[in-house]
Scaffold this motif. Structure first.
Motif, PDB file in Angstrom:
ATOM      1  N   ARG A 179      41.268  28.280   9.515  1.00 29.30           N
ATOM      2  CA  ARG A 179      41.461  29.384   9.264  1.00 29.30           C
ATOM      3  C   ARG A 179      41.517  29.814  11.067  1.00 29.30           C
ATOM      4  O   ARG A 179      42.648  30.720  11.627  1.00 29.30           O
ATOM      5  CB  ARG A 179      40.435  30.878   9.026  1.00 29.30           C
ATOM      6  CG  ARG A 179      40.472  30.728   7.589  1.00 29.30           C
ATOM      7  CD  ARG A 179      39.693  31.834   6.559  1.00 29.30           C
ATOM      8  NE  ARG A 179      38.692  31.200   7.615  1.00 29.30           N
ATOM      9  CZ  ARG A 179      37.227  32.399   7.382  1.00 29.30           C
ATOM     10  NH1 ARG A 179      37.009  33.026   6.411  1.00 29.30           N
ATOM     11  NH2 ARG A 179      35.904  31.982   7.983  1.00 29.30           N
ATOM     12  N   ASN A 180      41.732  29.417  11.613  1.00 32.48           N
ATOM     13  CA  ASN A 180      41.153  29.545  13.060  1.00 32.48           C
ATOM     14  C   ASN A 180      42.529  28.698  13.850  1.00 32.48           C
ATOM     15  O   ASN A 180      42.649  28.852  14.697  1.00 32.48           O
ATOM     16  CB  ASN A 180      40.534  28.992  14.180  1.00 32.48           C
ATOM     17  CG  ASN A 180      38.921  30.145  14.265  1.00 32.48           C
ATOM     18  OD1 ASN A 180      39.309  31.209  13.785  1.00 32.48           O
ATOM     19  ND2 ASN A 180      37.809  29.652  14.407  1.00 32.48           N
ATOM     20  N   ILE A 181      42.977  27.766  12.725  1.00 33.32           N
ATOM     21  CA  ILE A 181      44.154  26.906  13.560  1.00 33.32           C
ATOM     22  C   ILE A 181      45.516  27.792  13.879  1.00 33.32           C
ATOM     23  O   ILE A 181      46.209  27.053  14.862  1.00 33.32           O
ATOM     24  CB  ILE A 181      44.100  26.088  12.665  1.00 33.32           C
ATOM     25  CG1 ILE A 181      43.597  24.942  12.163  1.00 33.32           C
ATOM     26  CG2 ILE A 181      45.510  24.871  13.144  1.00 33.32           C
ATOM     27  CD1 ILE A 181      43.217  23.921  11.309  1.00 33.32           C
ATOM     28  N   GLY A 182      46.323  28.387  12.931  1.00 33.00           N
ATOM     29  CA  GLY A 182      47.150  29.266  13.325  1.00 33.00           C
ATOM     30  C   GLY A 182      47.239  30.099  14.307  1.00 33.00           C
ATOM     31  O   GLY A 182      47.524  29.696  15.715  1.00 33.00           O
ATOM     32  N   THR A 185      46.611  27.843  17.867  1.00 36.81           N
ATOM     33  CA  THR A 185      47.615  26.714  18.442  1.00 36.81           C
ATOM     34  C   THR A 185      48.345  27.524  19.200  1.00 36.81           C
ATOM     35  O   THR A 185      49.215  27.228  20.253  1.00 36.81           O
ATOM     36  CB  THR A 185      48.217  26.590  17.213  1.00 36.81           C
ATOM     37  OG1 THR A 185      47.890  25.631  15.979  1.00 36.81           O
ATOM     38  CG2 THR A 185      49.464  26.267  17.264  1.00 36.81           C
ATOM     39  N   HIS A 186      48.613  28.912  18.578  1.00 32.79           N
ATOM     40  CA  HIS A 186      49.776  29.751  19.342  1.00 32.79           C
ATOM     41  C   HIS A 186      48.966  30.157  20.658  1.00 32.79           C
ATOM     42  O   HIS A 186      49.518  30.217  21.947  1.00 32.79           O
ATOM     43  CB  HIS A 186      50.000  31.136  18.766  1.00 32.79           C
ATOM     44  CG  HIS A 186      50.295  30.753  17.631  1.00 32.79           C
ATOM     45  ND1 HIS A 186      52.117  30.798  17.219  1.00 32.79           N
ATOM     46  CD2 HIS A 186      50.914  31.433  16.376  1.00 32.79           C
ATOM     47  CE1 HIS A 186      52.842  30.424  16.405  1.00 32.79           C
ATOM     48  NE2 HIS A 186      52.514  31.251  15.768  1.00 32.79           N
TER      49      HIS A 186
ATOM     50  N   PHE B 167      56.556  21.375  13.404  1.00 34.80           N
ATOM     51  CA  PHE B 167      55.756  22.041  13.901  1.00 34.80           C
ATOM     52  C   PHE B 167      54.769  22.316  12.399  1.00 34.80           C
ATOM     53  O   PHE B 167      53.447  22.607  12.701  1.00 34.80           O
ATOM     54  CB  PHE B 167      56.701  23.616  14.165  1.00 34.80           C
ATOM     55  CG  PHE B 167      55.407  24.812  14.813  1.00 34.80           C
ATOM     56  CD1 PHE B 167      54.700  24.506  16.173  1.00 34.80           C
ATOM     57  CD2 PHE B 167      55.520  25.899  13.932  1.00 34.80           C
ATOM     58  CE1 PHE B 167      53.753  25.153  16.098  1.00 34.80           C
ATOM     59  CE2 PHE B 167      53.944  26.769  14.258  1.00 34.80           C
ATOM     60  CZ  PHE B 167      52.971  26.606  16.321  1.00 34.80           C
ATOM     61  N   LEU B 171      50.826  21.017  11.446  1.00 38.32           N
ATOM     62  CA  LEU B 171      49.534  22.496  10.951  1.00 38.32           C
ATOM     63  C   LEU B 171      49.143  21.882  10.146  1.00 38.32           C
ATOM     64  O   LEU B 171      48.188  22.293   9.632  1.00 38.32           O
ATOM     65  CB  LEU B 171      50.370  23.930  10.912  1.00 38.32           C
ATOM     66  CG  LEU B 171      50.642  24.416  12.654  1.00 38.32           C
ATOM     67  CD1 LEU B 171      51.136  26.334  12.329  1.00 38.32           C
ATOM     68  CD2 LEU B 171      49.842  24.455  13.481  1.00 38.32           C
ATOM     69  N   MET B 174      46.631  19.622  10.263  1.00 42.01           N
ATOM     70  CA  MET B 174      45.515  19.724  10.995  1.00 42.01           C
ATOM     71  C   MET B 174      44.643  20.877   9.998  1.00 42.01           C
ATOM     72  O   MET B 174      43.042  20.362  10.103  1.00 42.01           O
ATOM     73  CB  MET B 174      45.628  20.670  11.698  1.00 42.01           C
ATOM     74  CG  MET B 174      46.710  20.591  13.260  1.00 42.01           C
ATOM     75  SD  MET B 174      47.685  21.600  14.416  1.00 42.01           S
ATOM     76  CE  MET B 174      46.175  21.225  15.452  1.00 42.01           C
ATOM     77  N   MET B 175      45.385  21.176   8.607  1.00 41.47           N
ATOM     78  CA  MET B 175      43.986  22.837   8.299  1.00 41.47           C
ATOM     79  C   MET B 175      43.769  21.800   6.783  1.00 41.47           C
ATOM     80  O   MET B 175      42.426  21.541   6.958  1.00 41.47           O
ATOM     81  CB  MET B 175      45.334  23.384   7.422  1.00 41.47           C
ATOM     82  CG  MET B 175      45.503  24.379   8.623  1.00 41.47           C
ATOM     83  SD  MET B 175      46.028  25.852   7.557  1.00 41.47           S
ATOM     84  CE  MET B 175      47.034  27.180   9.317  1.00 41.47           C
ATOM     85  N   ILE B 181      43.487  17.333  14.110  1.00 41.30           N
ATOM     86  CA  ILE B 181      43.226  17.930  14.807  1.00 41.30           C
ATOM     87  C   ILE B 181      43.988  17.574  16.297  1.00 41.30           C
ATOM     88  O   ILE B 181      45.183  18.237  16.898  1.00 41.30           O
ATOM     89  CB  ILE B 181      42.193  19.471  15.604  1.00 41.30           C
ATOM     90  CG1 ILE B 181      42.209  19.828  13.665  1.00 41.30           C
ATOM     91  CG2 ILE B 181      42.752  20.147  16.026  1.00 41.30           C
ATOM     92  CD1 ILE B 181      40.973  21.211  12.976  1.00 41.30           C
ATOM     93  N   LEU B 188      52.117  18.013  18.792  1.00 42.65           N
ATOM     94  CA  LEU B 188      52.817  19.520  18.939  1.00 42.65           C
ATOM     95  C   LEU B 188      53.112  19.891  19.940  1.00 42.65           C
ATOM     96  O   LEU B 188      54.151  20.278  20.098  1.00 42.65           O
ATOM     97  CB  LEU B 188      51.516  20.643  18.257  1.00 42.65           C
ATOM     98  CG  LEU B 188      51.362  21.141  16.716  1.00 42.65           C
ATOM     99  CD1 LEU B 188      50.494  21.971  16.805  1.00 42.65           C
ATOM    100  CD2 LEU B 188      53.073  21.793  16.526  1.00 42.65           C
ATOM    101  N   ILE B 232      51.571  32.068  10.815  1.00 46.18           N
ATOM    102  CA  ILE B 232      50.873  31.556   9.740  1.00 46.18           C
ATOM    103  C   ILE B 232      50.050  31.980   8.849  1.00 46.18           C
ATOM    104  O   ILE B 232      49.054  32.722   8.918  1.00 46.18           O
ATOM    105  CB  ILE B 232      49.895  30.225  10.711  1.00 46.18           C
ATOM    106  CG1 ILE B 232      51.387  29.620  11.932  1.00 46.18           C
ATOM    107  CG2 ILE B 232      49.846  29.191  10.393  1.00 46.18           C
ATOM    108  CD1 ILE B 232      50.517  29.486  12.997  1.00 46.18           C
ATOM    109  N   THR B 234      46.522  31.269   7.028  1.00 49.52           N
ATOM    110  CA  THR B 234      45.505  30.405   7.139  1.00 49.52           C
ATOM    111  C   THR B 234      45.429  30.826   5.954  1.00 49.52           C
ATOM    112  O   THR B 234      44.814  31.747   5.213  1.00 49.52           O
ATOM    113  CB  THR B 234      44.740  30.931   8.571  1.00 49.52           C
ATOM    114  OG1 THR B 234      44.424  31.508   8.828  1.00 49.52           O
ATOM    115  CG2 THR B 234      45.387  30.549  10.180  1.00 49.52           C
ATOM    116  N   PRO B 235      44.100  29.219   5.238  1.00 49.39           N
ATOM    117  CA  PRO B 235      43.977  30.025   4.297  1.00 49.39           C
ATOM    118  C   PRO B 235      42.300  30.572   4.090  1.00 49.39           C
ATOM    119  O   PRO B 235      41.598  30.963   5.217  1.00 49.39           O
ATOM    120  CB  PRO B 235      43.570  28.471   3.695  1.00 49.39           C
ATOM    121  CG  PRO B 235      43.436  27.444   4.623  1.00 49.39           C
ATOM    122  CD  PRO B 235      44.405  28.131   5.852  1.00 49.39           C
TER     123      PRO B 235
END
Lengths: 235, 235
Positions: A179-182, A185-186, B167, B171, B174-175, B181, B188, B232, B234-235
């Motif tokens: 859940r931290n990936i988004g 990434t920014h 992009f 992502l 990665m998820m 990652i 990226l 994004i 994120t789940p």
């Protein structure tokens, strides 16, 4: 003749004033860009993004004045060096403005995020270092202070080292919890932008050295960003 | 007088030859940089990185010649525009060289990776578009072909759209699996570098337009990179 000399010096000082004004706009943009990222404030981010246009216009103005001075006055040696240096400094300031604008764009993206604010602490420290470098190198330019410029040049290694650790830290957050990936990434791109701002402050320091000493800096720039060649241990 | 005119034209053509040579070096660096990323070939990556120095030197040469022409010959209107344009094109080529070098640095980082090669397919397509833009805009510069330059300018939207999808794709990898990652972060940044190369090709297209038409392009550049403001899920 007296008159010509005077108006030439007036033009040189006009160039300096424009650089000083442009530098002020860039410092302000960088401050607002990071504040908008930290506070997740899309309104401030949009303002910061819009303010980059004035910086681009300043660069055009400086270019036009510098080129017309070279064409009209055919300056030799030291004077030509000074005018060409102004062109270079304006180019670096324009790039710093672009990079700061990109940080503000990231702020727009993460505005709706609810992940913990603490992830951004490393970027705050990076921004403080980059802001200090920018301020000091502009002072060094205005006062033609080679010693001060070389201090900025040397300090870029600290910013690079900090970027390396922020890069690694952000990757671990991503690996820990998808859940931290988004968000991360920014923040990674934001951190890279700030690291690049330090490189441009370093370029300006080299230009000040060249202006004052009359020859380019012999050594290579200290290159401390190792993250692009970092091998990451993926679990 | 005849002689002066001739040697002036000789200098202008010398500037063009230097730009053409510099452009060739940049194309080669970009090709090698991506090949080293795709094949995970650290030796080729190191060669590509080293080759950027020659590009930086070419920029210095072009700058020195252009500035000295402006100072010695006090060119007016069209001639001044051409010489200043050369300075701008050399600046963009230098930046493209830097960005391509950064792609090669990513290749060093991912050389030991064993994750599937398929993750890089999007970047291959991006590199093809960027390479075509670079080649076409250099042709447009050499032949002063505004129509061809505007085609390059318009095509940048395709590269930006492709970057947006690459992009998002990276992502999701990665998820899906945290072992992706490390690799995907480098890809990226690589993708962002290639997208930026397209922006500089666009800048060169604008410069060609300005050289040929005598006035800057009115419209803003097409800005299609939306990823910096992508929210994004994120789940």
């Amino acid at each position: 003749m007296e008159h010509t000399v005077k108006s030439y010096e007036a033009e040189l000082s006009q160039l300096d004033q424009k650089i000083s004004h442009m530098g002020g706009l860039v410092e302000q943009l960088l401050g607002n860009a990071f504040a908008s990222l930290e506070r997740r404030d899309p309104r401030l981010a949009s303002e910061a993004i819009a303010s980059d246009r004035a910086i681009d216009l300043m660069q055009k103005e400086i270019e036009e004045l510098a080129i017309s001075m070279i064409a009209r006055r055919q300056p030799m040696a030291q004077d030509l060096r000074t005018i060409v240096s102004t062109l270079k400094v304006a180019g670096d300031l324009e790039r710093i403005g672009d990079l700061a604008k990109n940080v503000a764009k990231r702020a727009l993206a993460i505005a709706p995020e609810t992940r913990p604010q603490s992830l951004i602490l490393g970027l705050r420290h990076m921004t403080e270092l980059a802001t200090a470098s920018l301020k000091n190198v502009l002072d060094a330019y205005m006062t033609r202070d080679d010693v001060k410029a070389m201090k900025v040049w040397n300090s870029d290694a600290d910013l690079d080292a900090l970027y390396n650790s922020v890069f690694r830290e952000l990757l671990t957050y991503m690996m820990e919890d998808p859940r931290n990936i988004g968000l991360c990434t920014h923040l990674l791109f934001g951190a890279k932008n700030i690291e690049r701002i330090g490189d441009h402050a370093t370029n300006i320091a080299e230009t000040v050295h060249y202006m004052v000493r009359g020859k380019p800096l012999e050594d290579d720039r200290p290159k401390g960003d190792k993250t692009s060649v970092t091998m990451i241990d993926t679990p």
